[in-house]
Scaffold this motif. Structure first.
Motif, mmCIF file in Angstrom:
data_model
loop_
_atom_site.group_PDB
_atom_site.id
_atom_site.type_symbol
_atom_site.label_atom_id
_atom_site.label_comp_id
_atom_site.label_asym_id
_atom_site.label_seq_id
_atom_site.Cartn_x
_atom_site.Cartn_y
_atom_site.Cartn_z
ATOM 1 N N MET A 1 0.837 -1.212 0.000
ATOM 2 C CA MET A 1 0.000 0.000 0.000
ATOM 3 C C MET A 1 0.867 1.256 0.000
ATOM 4 S SD MET A 1 -3.358 0.036 0.043
ATOM 5 C CE MET A 1 -3.947 1.391 1.081
ATOM 6 N N PRO A 2 0.676 2.106 -0.976
ATOM 7 C CA PRO A 2 1.437 3.350 -0.939
ATOM 8 C C PRO A 2 0.934 4.215 0.220
ATOM 9 C CG PRO A 2 -0.173 3.393 -2.721
ATOM 10 C CD PRO A 2 -0.261 2.032 -2.088
ATOM 11 N N ARG A 3 1.847 4.781 0.914
ATOM 12 C CA ARG A 3 1.462 5.588 2.064
ATOM 13 C C ARG A 3 1.134 7.004 1.598
ATOM 14 N NH1 ARG A 3 3.544 8.716 5.983
ATOM 15 N NH2 ARG A 3 5.433 8.981 4.779
ATOM 16 N N ARG A 4 0.005 7.481 2.010
ATOM 17 C CA ARG A 4 -0.345 8.861 1.670
ATOM 18 C C ARG A 4 -0.217 9.726 2.913
ATOM 19 N NH1 ARG A 4 -5.029 9.072 -2.887
ATOM 20 N NH2 ARG A 4 -4.224 7.365 -4.104
ATOM 21 N N ALA A 5 0.270 10.908 2.708
ATOM 22 C CA ALA A 5 0.413 11.808 3.844
ATOM 23 C C ALA A 5 -0.965 12.048 4.452
ATOM 24 C CB ALA A 5 1.016 13.125 3.390
ATOM 25 N N ALA A 6 -1.036 11.987 5.766
ATOM 26 C CA ALA A 6 -2.314 12.177 6.441
ATOM 27 C C ALA A 6 -2.805 13.612 6.246
ATOM 28 C CB ALA A 6 -2.175 11.858 7.923
ATOM 29 N N THR A 7 -1.878 14.517 6.273
ATOM 30 C CA THR A 7 -2.272 15.901 6.053
ATOM 31 C C THR A 7 -1.427 16.468 4.927
ATOM 32 O OG1 THR A 7 -0.639 16.658 7.627
ATOM 33 C CG2 THR A 7 -2.856 16.340 8.475
ATOM 34 N N HIS A 8 -2.084 17.102 4.014
ATOM 35 C CA HIS A 8 -1.339 17.886 3.031
ATOM 36 C C HIS A 8 -2.177 19.118 2.795
ATOM 37 C CE1 HIS A 8 -3.814 16.955 -0.526
ATOM 38 N NE2 HIS A 8 -3.982 15.787 0.038
ATOM 39 N N ASP A 9 -1.563 20.155 2.279
ATOM 40 C CA ASP A 9 -2.302 21.418 2.229
ATOM 41 C C ASP A 9 -3.056 21.595 0.909
ATOM 42 O OD1 ASP A 9 -0.272 21.892 0.531
ATOM 43 O OD2 ASP A 9 0.518 23.656 1.546
ATOM 44 N N HIS A 10 -3.464 20.482 0.319
ATOM 45 C CA HIS A 10 -4.232 20.530 -0.913
ATOM 46 C C HIS A 10 -3.512 21.282 -2.011
ATOM 47 C CE1 HIS A 10 -7.500 18.806 1.329
ATOM 48 N NE2 HIS A 10 -7.346 19.739 2.231
ATOM 49 N N ALA A 11 -2.192 21.129 -2.031
ATOM 50 C CA ALA A 11 -1.408 21.805 -3.057
ATOM 51 C C ALA A 11 -1.818 21.315 -4.443
ATOM 52 C CB ALA A 11 0.071 21.568 -2.827
ATOM 53 N N PHE A 12 -2.152 20.016 -4.528
ATOM 54 C CA PHE A 12 -2.549 19.469 -5.831
ATOM 55 C C PHE A 12 -4.054 19.565 -6.005
ATOM 56 C CE2 PHE A 12 1.674 17.843 -5.889
ATOM 57 C CZ PHE A 12 1.990 17.872 -7.235
ATOM 58 N N PRO A 13 -4.488 20.242 -7.059
ATOM 59 C CA PRO A 13 -5.927 20.375 -7.296
ATOM 60 C C PRO A 13 -6.545 19.019 -7.591
ATOM 61 C CG PRO A 13 -4.647 21.197 -9.172
ATOM 62 C CD PRO A 13 -3.669 20.868 -8.088
ATOM 63 N N GLU A 14 -7.754 18.811 -7.092
ATOM 64 C CA GLU A 14 -8.477 17.569 -7.347
ATOM 65 C C GLU A 14 -8.773 17.462 -8.843
ATOM 66 O OE1 GLU A 14 -9.507 15.138 -5.265
ATOM 67 O OE2 GLU A 14 -8.436 16.105 -3.617
ATOM 68 N N PRO A 15 -8.597 16.261 -9.410
ATOM 69 C CA PRO A 15 -9.003 16.102 -10.814
ATOM 70 C C PRO A 15 -10.505 16.369 -10.907
ATOM 71 C CG PRO A 15 -7.775 14.166 -10.005
ATOM 72 C CD PRO A 15 -8.068 15.026 -8.811
ATOM 73 N N GLY A 16 -10.922 17.037 -11.947
ATOM 74 C CA GLY A 16 -12.341 17.303 -12.137
ATOM 75 C C GLY A 16 -12.876 18.457 -11.311
ATOM 76 N N HIS A 17 -11.984 19.209 -10.644
ATOM 77 C CA HIS A 17 -12.459 20.372 -9.880
ATOM 78 C C HIS A 17 -12.951 21.449 -10.843
ATOM 79 C CE1 HIS A 17 -8.461 21.713 -10.996
ATOM 80 N NE2 HIS A 17 -8.843 22.941 -10.735
ATOM 81 N N ASN A 18 -13.600 22.417 -10.320
ATOM 82 C CA ASN A 18 -14.139 23.495 -11.151
ATOM 83 C C ASN A 18 -13.023 24.453 -11.548
ATOM 84 O OD1 ASN A 18 -15.476 25.614 -12.309
ATOM 85 N ND2 ASN A 18 -16.942 25.893 -10.643
ATOM 86 N N HIS A 19 -12.336 24.096 -12.630
ATOM 87 C CA HIS A 19 -11.166 24.892 -12.994
ATOM 88 C C HIS A 19 -11.541 26.248 -13.579
ATOM 89 C CE1 HIS A 19 -7.103 25.912 -13.771
ATOM 90 N NE2 HIS A 19 -7.396 26.191 -15.019
ATOM 91 N N ALA A 20 -12.709 26.339 -14.176
ATOM 92 C CA ALA A 20 -13.134 27.637 -14.703
ATOM 93 C C ALA A 20 -13.114 28.669 -13.576
ATOM 94 C CB ALA A 20 -14.526 27.531 -15.306
ATOM 95 N N ARG A 21 -13.447 28.182 -12.373
ATOM 96 C CA ARG A 21 -13.441 29.092 -11.225
ATOM 97 C C ARG A 21 -12.014 29.499 -10.854
ATOM 98 N NH1 ARG A 21 -16.073 27.235 -5.676
ATOM 99 N NH2 ARG A 21 -18.046 27.618 -6.708
ATOM 100 N N CYS A 22 -11.073 28.540 -10.858
ATOM 101 C CA CYS A 22 -9.652 28.862 -10.595
ATOM 102 C C CYS A 22 -9.197 29.971 -11.543
ATOM 103 C CB CYS A 22 -8.712 27.689 -10.863
ATOM 104 S SG CYS A 22 -8.938 26.238 -9.871
ATOM 105 N N ALA A 23 -9.492 29.768 -12.844
ATOM 106 C CA ALA A 23 -9.009 30.689 -13.869
ATOM 107 C C ALA A 23 -9.649 32.064 -13.694
ATOM 108 C CB ALA A 23 -9.305 30.119 -15.250
ATOM 109 N N ALA A 24 -10.954 32.068 -13.425
ATOM 110 C CA ALA A 24 -11.652 33.343 -13.255
ATOM 111 C C ALA A 24 -11.118 34.089 -12.034
ATOM 112 C CB ALA A 24 -13.156 33.103 -13.128
#
Ligand SMILES: [Zn+2]
Ligand SMILES: [Zn+2]
Ligand SMILES: [Zn+2]
Length: 165
Positions: A1-24
């Protein structure tokens, strides 16, 4: 099992997020930064910035140029480079030397900062960190060696949490 950090500061945007909003939001913030600095986000600067913000994957100057001229326009490469220079100077965009490509700043309008980028070699996404401890450690290590820093952008390549199998 790859270990995932329990906490990260959401530096990586979720796939499928509302990117139009990021850009705007980015364009909106850029307008505010320019207004506060009494300079202008001219049409070409705005167009280049919105192309940089098409995704979270860094984009090269020639891709930007090709997209700008896709409708048969005749914008010169120099105009794109000048616009990019302006955007970098105002910390709206960062240049990633390892990719020779550009990415929108995630901390626009904040103080000048030393950016650290995590670049996923699978999906190409680049996430910006603004880690004060990392910056302090780096600055100390470098200045101890009598080196005067012009700019420091740390680029780290690897696999992002969304591409980890
Ligand atoms: Zn986004
Ligand atoms: Zn930044
Ligand atoms: Zn990835």
């Amino acid at each position: 099992m790859p270990r995932r950090a329990a906490t990260h500061d959401h530096a990586f945007p979720e796939p499928g997020h509302n990117h139009a909003r990021c850009a705007a939001e980015a364009l909106h913030k850029a307008e505010a930064v320019c207004a506060a600095r009494k300079t202008r986000l001219t049409e070409i600067r705005r167009d280049v910035l919105s192309l940089v913000w098409q995704s979270h994957v860094p984009v090269g100057a020639y891709d930007i140029l090709a997209r700008l001229n896709a409708g048969g326009g005749k914008i010169a490469p120099m105009a794109v480079y000048r616009a990019l220079e302006f955007l970098i100077e105002h910390d709206l965009v960062h240049r990633l030397a390892s990719l020779n490509a550009y990415i929108g700043c995630a901390h626009m309008g904040e103080k000048a900062h030393a950016a650290q980028f995590l670049i996923c070699r699978a999906c190409g996404t680049a996430a910006e960190l603004d880690s004060a401890p990392l910056k302090r450690a780096l600055t100390q290590a470098v200045t101890e060696r009598g080196f005067a820093i012009d700019s420091q952008i740390v680029e780290i390549s690897g696999i992002c949490p969304h591409c980890t199998p």
